[in-house]
Write a protein that holds these residues in place. Structure first.
Motif, PDB file in Angstrom:
ATOM      1  N   LYS A 177     -13.690  54.160 -23.555  1.00 11.37           N
ATOM      2  CA  LYS A 177     -13.539  53.856 -24.803  1.00 11.37           C
ATOM      3  C   LYS A 177     -14.500  52.704 -25.170  1.00 11.37           C
ATOM      4  O   LYS A 177     -15.212  52.834 -26.078  1.00 11.37           O
ATOM      5  N   PHE A 178     -14.786  51.739 -24.147  1.00  9.24           N
ATOM      6  CA  PHE A 178     -15.975  50.761 -24.465  1.00  9.24           C
ATOM      7  C   PHE A 178     -17.398  51.234 -24.512  1.00  9.24           C
ATOM      8  O   PHE A 178     -18.104  50.853 -25.643  1.00  9.24           O
ATOM      9  N   GLN A 179     -17.429  52.299 -23.737  1.00  7.04           N
ATOM     10  CA  GLN A 179     -18.750  53.106 -23.866  1.00  7.04           C
ATOM     11  C   GLN A 179     -19.094  53.601 -25.260  1.00  7.04           C
ATOM     12  O   GLN A 179     -20.149  53.902 -25.617  1.00  7.04           O
ATOM     13  N   PHE A 180     -17.979  54.438 -25.625  1.00  3.63           N
ATOM     14  CA  PHE A 180     -18.096  55.038 -27.122  1.00  3.63           C
ATOM     15  C   PHE A 180     -18.403  53.997 -27.945  1.00  3.63           C
ATOM     16  O   PHE A 180     -19.156  54.234 -29.088  1.00  3.63           O
TER      17      PHE A 180
ATOM     18  N   PRO B 133     -17.955  60.343 -36.850  1.00  2.93           N
ATOM     19  CA  PRO B 133     -17.600  60.336 -38.249  1.00  2.93           C
ATOM     20  C   PRO B 133     -17.249  58.708 -38.760  1.00  2.93           C
ATOM     21  O   PRO B 133     -17.699  58.522 -39.814  1.00  2.93           O
ATOM     22  N   ALA B 134     -16.645  57.958 -37.908  1.00  2.00           N
ATOM     23  CA  ALA B 134     -16.406  56.481 -38.393  1.00  2.00           C
ATOM     24  C   ALA B 134     -17.601  55.742 -38.917  1.00  2.00           C
ATOM     25  O   ALA B 134     -17.689  54.919 -39.757  1.00  2.00           O
TER      26      ALA B 134
ATOM     27  N   PHE C 299     -13.723  51.682 -37.446  1.00  2.00           N
ATOM     28  CA  PHE C 299     -14.671  51.757 -36.384  1.00  2.00           C
ATOM     29  C   PHE C 299     -13.962  51.540 -35.188  1.00  2.00           C
ATOM     30  O   PHE C 299     -14.408  52.285 -34.054  1.00  2.00           O
ATOM     31  N   TRP C 300     -13.344  50.254 -35.026  1.00  2.00           N
ATOM     32  CA  TRP C 300     -12.581  50.105 -33.634  1.00  2.00           C
ATOM     33  C   TRP C 300     -11.724  51.204 -33.364  1.00  2.00           C
ATOM     34  O   TRP C 300     -11.324  51.615 -32.237  1.00  2.00           O
TER      35      TRP C 300
ATOM     36  N   ARG D 297      -9.561  56.024 -30.239  1.00  2.00           N
ATOM     37  CA  ARG D 297      -9.273  57.331 -29.995  1.00  2.00           C
ATOM     38  C   ARG D 297     -10.073  58.272 -29.355  1.00  2.00           C
ATOM     39  O   ARG D 297      -9.986  59.377 -29.381  1.00  2.00           O
ATOM     40  N   LEU D 298     -11.437  57.740 -29.348  1.00  2.00           N
ATOM     41  CA  LEU D 298     -12.693  58.578 -29.110  1.00  2.00           C
ATOM     42  C   LEU D 298     -12.834  59.752 -30.055  1.00  2.00           C
ATOM     43  O   LEU D 298     -13.177  60.893 -29.734  1.00  2.00           O
ATOM     44  N   VAL D 299     -12.975  59.354 -31.529  1.00  2.00           N
ATOM     45  CA  VAL D 299     -12.879  60.197 -32.299  1.00  2.00           C
ATOM     46  C   VAL D 299     -14.319  60.849 -32.720  1.00  2.00           C
ATOM     47  O   VAL D 299     -15.352  59.984 -33.096  1.00  2.00           O
ATOM     48  N   ARG D 300     -14.664  62.113 -32.527  1.00  2.00           N
ATOM     49  CA  ARG D 300     -15.753  62.798 -32.625  1.00  2.00           C
ATOM     50  C   ARG D 300     -15.798  63.955 -33.609  1.00  2.00           C
ATOM     51  O   ARG D 300     -14.699  64.184 -34.178  1.00  2.00           O
ATOM     52  N   TRP D 301     -16.969  64.300 -34.175  1.00  2.00           N
ATOM     53  CA  TRP D 301     -17.096  65.372 -35.029  1.00  2.00           C
ATOM     54  C   TRP D 301     -16.340  66.660 -34.288  1.00  2.00           C
ATOM     55  O   TRP D 301     -16.613  66.822 -33.047  1.00  2.00           O
TER      56      TRP D 301
END
Length: 219
Positions: free
Chosen positions: A36-39, A103-104, A205-206, A211-215
């Motif tokens: 999550k921190f890497q993302f 996205p964010a 953003f956080w 939640r590791l939200v990707r396209w």
């Protein structure tokens, strides 16, 4: 009441939601999962590049010469921090490149850049202020409430709780208060709306990093 005092009251519930969110509480006690921190780091690197450009654009449009210089320095600082991420945090946490804007982050940076280019410059200044002010408040909060012991994210915490960053935050707030006092009621209202919108995007953003939200894949 100054404009900034009024604006902070307007976003206080957002700020309280931010410091209560899992990303922040787990970062604070050092239990945030590394992926999550890497993302977050990868997205923050991409964000800072575009944030620096938005700040420079605001500087180019500012009416007061001192504000021109201040925002150009802010923009330079954002780019310097982005480069530092590659040289330190990226190595420390095994991040190769920031990759594509998810996205964010994509939404946030394009909101800031479009506002910097097209809105009254006072509104643009208000739109970038949450990235200064909320980050400082969150950094101070984590620093004050962190648990004793080794925290793998300590250097990040120290960066945003440090005095060097605090100087820029105070300067950005003071500029917004000054331009708000000199403009119209209508522009002040738009400044507050932009400040609230950007604060919501800070939360997203956080949250998206946690939640590791990707396209989504399509086609």
């Amino acid at each position: 009441m100054t404009w900034s005092e009024y604006a902070w009251v307007a976003i206080e519930p957002i700020y309280q939601s931010i410091i209560a969110m899992p990303f922040i509480t787990e970062l604070q006690d050092g239990t945030l999962p590394i992926e999550k921190f890497q993302f977050y780091m990868a997205q923050d690197s991409g964000y800072l590049e575009h944030f620096g450009r938005a700040l420079a654009l605001i500087g180019a449009r500012a009416h007061d010469t001192d504000d021109v210089l201040a925002f150009l320095r802010f923009g330079e600082g954002a780019i310097v921090v982005e480069k530092a991420l590659h040289e330190s945090y990226f190595n420390d946490f095994g991040v190769a490149e920031h990759g594509m804007l998810e996205p964010a982050c994509h939404h946030y940076v394009h909101y800031l850049k479009s506002t910097a280019a097209l809105a009254p410059v006072e509104v643009a200044m208000a739109a970038v202020l949450p990235c200064f002010w909320i980050y400082k408040k969150v950094g101070d909060y984590i620093y004050a409430h962190q648990h004793a012991g080794d925290n793998p994210y300590q250097r990040w915490i120290d960066t945003y709780a440090g005095e060097d960053f605090a100087i820029s935050v105070r300067q950005a707030i003071a500029i917004c208060d000054r331009v708000a006092a000199a403009t119209t009621d209508s522009v002040r209202e738009r400044m507050t709306e932009a400040f609230i919108t950007a604060s919501r995007l800070e939360y997203r953003f956080w949250d998206s990093a946690y939640r590791l939200v990707r396209w989504q894949s399509v086609g």
